[in-house]
Design a protein around this motif. Structure first.
Motif, PDB file in Angstrom:
ATOM      1  N   UNK A   3       0.853  -1.172   0.000  1.00 25.28           N
ATOM      2  CA  UNK A   3       0.000   0.000   0.000  1.00 25.28           C
ATOM      3  C   UNK A   3       0.897   1.233   0.000  1.00 25.28           C
ATOM      4  N   UNK A   4       0.557   2.173  -0.793  1.00 29.44           N
ATOM      5  CA  UNK A   4       1.383   3.374  -0.878  1.00 29.44           C
ATOM      6  C   UNK A   4       1.073   4.319   0.269  1.00 29.44           C
ATOM      7  N   UNK A   5       1.952   5.258   0.476  1.00 24.26           N
ATOM      8  CA  UNK A   5       1.787   6.230   1.561  1.00 24.26           C
ATOM      9  C   UNK A   5       0.645   7.192   1.333  1.00 24.26           C
ATOM     10  N   UNK A   6       0.069   7.213   0.139  1.00 24.43           N
ATOM     11  CA  UNK A   6      -1.030   8.133  -0.149  1.00 24.43           C
ATOM     12  C   UNK A   6      -2.326   7.737   0.556  1.00 24.43           C
ATOM     13  N   UNK A   7      -2.396   6.544   1.083  1.00 21.39           N
ATOM     14  CA  UNK A   7      -3.612   6.072   1.750  1.00 21.39           C
ATOM     15  C   UNK A   7      -3.532   6.168   3.271  1.00 21.39           C
ATOM     16  N   UNK A   8      -2.460   6.693   3.808  1.00 18.52           N
ATOM     17  CA  UNK A   8      -2.275   6.729   5.259  1.00 18.52           C
ATOM     18  C   UNK A   8      -3.362   7.553   5.942  1.00 18.52           C
ATOM     19  N   UNK A   9      -3.697   8.697   5.390  1.00 22.80           N
ATOM     20  CA  UNK A   9      -4.729   9.546   5.992  1.00 22.80           C
ATOM     21  C   UNK A   9      -6.086   8.845   5.936  1.00 22.80           C
ATOM     22  N   UNK A  10      -6.408   8.222   4.826  1.00 19.31           N
ATOM     23  CA  UNK A  10      -7.669   7.500   4.702  1.00 19.31           C
ATOM     24  C   UNK A  10      -7.756   6.369   5.729  1.00 19.31           C
ATOM     25  N   UNK A  11      -6.683   5.633   5.893  1.00 21.05           N
ATOM     26  CA  UNK A  11      -6.667   4.548   6.885  1.00 21.05           C
ATOM     27  C   UNK A  11      -6.849   5.119   8.287  1.00 21.05           C
ATOM     28  N   UNK A  12      -6.193   6.234   8.569  1.00 23.64           N
ATOM     29  CA  UNK A  12      -6.354   6.871   9.882  1.00 23.64           C
ATOM     30  C   UNK A  12      -7.783   7.289  10.149  1.00 23.64           C
ATOM     31  N   UNK A  13      -8.426   7.887   9.155  1.00 19.76           N
ATOM     32  CA  UNK A  13      -9.821   8.308   9.302  1.00 19.76           C
ATOM     33  C   UNK A  13     -10.721   7.092   9.500  1.00 19.76           C
ATOM     34  N   UNK A  14     -10.501   6.050   8.727  1.00 15.06           N
ATOM     35  CA  UNK A  14     -11.331   4.841   8.841  1.00 15.06           C
ATOM     36  C   UNK A  14     -11.148   4.172  10.204  1.00 15.06           C
ATOM     37  N   UNK A  15      -9.936   4.136  10.704  1.00  8.39           N
ATOM     38  CA  UNK A  15      -9.697   3.564  12.033  1.00  8.39           C
ATOM     39  C   UNK A  15     -10.378   4.387  13.121  1.00  8.39           C
ATOM     40  N   UNK A  16     -10.352   5.713  12.973  1.00  8.54           N
ATOM     41  CA  UNK A  16     -11.019   6.583  13.936  1.00  8.54           C
ATOM     42  C   UNK A  16     -12.526   6.314  13.955  1.00  8.54           C
ATOM     43  N   UNK A  17     -13.139   6.255  12.780  1.00  6.21           N
ATOM     44  CA  UNK A  17     -14.579   5.995  12.687  1.00  6.21           C
ATOM     45  C   UNK A  17     -14.903   4.606  13.252  1.00  6.21           C
ATOM     46  N   UNK A  18     -14.078   3.623  12.940  1.00  2.00           N
ATOM     47  CA  UNK A  18     -14.303   2.262  13.442  1.00  2.00           C
ATOM     48  C   UNK A  18     -14.240   2.229  14.964  1.00  2.00           C
ATOM     49  N   UNK A  19     -13.321   2.951  15.552  1.00  2.00           N
ATOM     50  CA  UNK A  19     -13.214   2.986  17.005  1.00  2.00           C
ATOM     51  C   UNK A  19     -14.392   3.723  17.634  1.00  2.00           C
ATOM     52  N   UNK A  20     -14.915   4.733  16.949  1.00  2.00           N
ATOM     53  CA  UNK A  20     -16.105   5.424  17.470  1.00  2.00           C
ATOM     54  C   UNK A  20     -17.274   4.463  17.588  1.00  2.00           C
ATOM     55  N   UNK A  21     -17.493   3.662  16.558  1.00  2.00           N
ATOM     56  CA  UNK A  21     -18.600   2.709  16.597  1.00  2.00           C
ATOM     57  C   UNK A  21     -18.303   1.564  17.559  1.00  2.00           C
ATOM     58  N   UNK A  22     -17.067   1.106  17.598  1.00  2.00           N
ATOM     59  CA  UNK A  22     -16.700   0.005  18.489  1.00  2.00           C
ATOM     60  C   UNK A  22     -16.846   0.375  19.943  1.00  2.00           C
ATOM     61  N   UNK A  23     -16.489   1.587  20.301  1.00  2.00           N
ATOM     62  CA  UNK A  23     -16.611   2.041  21.688  1.00  2.00           C
ATOM     63  C   UNK A  23     -18.049   2.423  22.013  1.00  2.00           C
ATOM     64  N   UNK A  24     -18.770   2.913  21.034  1.00  2.00           N
ATOM     65  CA  UNK A  24     -20.142   3.364  21.267  1.00  2.00           C
ATOM     66  C   UNK A  24     -21.090   2.250  21.656  1.00  2.00           C
ATOM     67  N   UNK A  25     -20.839   1.046  21.180  1.00  3.55           N
ATOM     68  CA  UNK A  25     -21.735  -0.059  21.516  1.00  3.55           C
ATOM     69  C   UNK A  25     -21.680  -0.367  23.008  1.00  3.55           C
ATOM     70  N   UNK A  26     -20.573  -0.044  23.659  1.00  8.60           N
ATOM     71  CA  UNK A  26     -20.455  -0.270  25.100  1.00  8.60           C
ATOM     72  C   UNK A  26     -21.470   0.519  25.907  1.00  8.60           C
TER      73      UNK A  26
END
Length: 124
Positions: free
Chosen positions: A1-24
Motif C-alpha cells: 500500500x502506498x503512503x497516499x492512503x495513510x490519511x484515509x486509513x487513519x480516518x477509517x480507524x477513527x470511525x471504526x473505534x467510534x462505533x466500536x466504543x459506542x456499543x459499550x
C-alpha cells in the motif's frame, strides 16, 4: 500500500473505534431491558456464546469465499452479511419473539421496551 492512503486509513480507524466504543454504552441498556436481575447472567452468557458461534464459523466461511473471489471482497462480504444478520435480529426483536413462541408466560410487559422500570424496595 502506498503512503497516499495513510490519511484515509487513519480516518477509517477513527470511525471504526467510534462505533466500536459506542456499543459499550448500549449494552447496559439492553441488559436491563431484556433480562431480569435473576436471569441476567444466564441471558448474557447465552447471548455471548451464540455470538461466538459466528466467530467460530467465520474463518471457514471466509476461506471458502476467498477461494471464489479476492480476499478483500470475501472479507467485506462476510462482514456485511454478519452485520446485516445482527441488525435484523435486533430490529425485529428476535429474542422477544422467540420467547413469546417458546414460553409466553415468561414474557414481561417491559421486555424489549425502551422504558426502563425500576423496582421499589419496601422497608420491612
Amino acid at each position: 500500500m502506498s503512503g497516499s492512503h495513510v490519511v484515509l486509513i487513519g480516518v477509517m480507524l477513527f470511525v471504526q473505534q467510534c462505533f466500536g466504543s459506542g456499543v459499550g454504552g448500549l449494552v447496559p441498556k439492553w441488559m436491563v431491558s431484556w433480562f431480569t436481575l435473576d436471569k441476567r447472567a444466564a441471558g448474557l452468557g447465552f447471548t455471548y456464546n451464540v455470538g461466538a458461534l459466528g466467530g467460530a464459523i467465520s474463518p471457514v466461511v471466509g476461506a471458502q469465499l476467498a477461494g471464489r473471489m479476492p480476499l478483500g471482497s470475501a472479507l467485506m462480504t462476510l462482514s456485511a452479511t454478519f452485520t446485516g444478520v445482527v441488525i435484523l435480529l435486533v430490529a425485529l426483536k428476535f429474542p422477544l419473539r422467540l420467547q413469546r413462541l417458546i414460553r409466553p408466560s415468561a414474557v414481561r410487559p417491559e421486555d424489549g421496551s425502551d422504558i426502563v422500570t425500576r423496582a421499589t424496595s419496601q422497608a420491612v
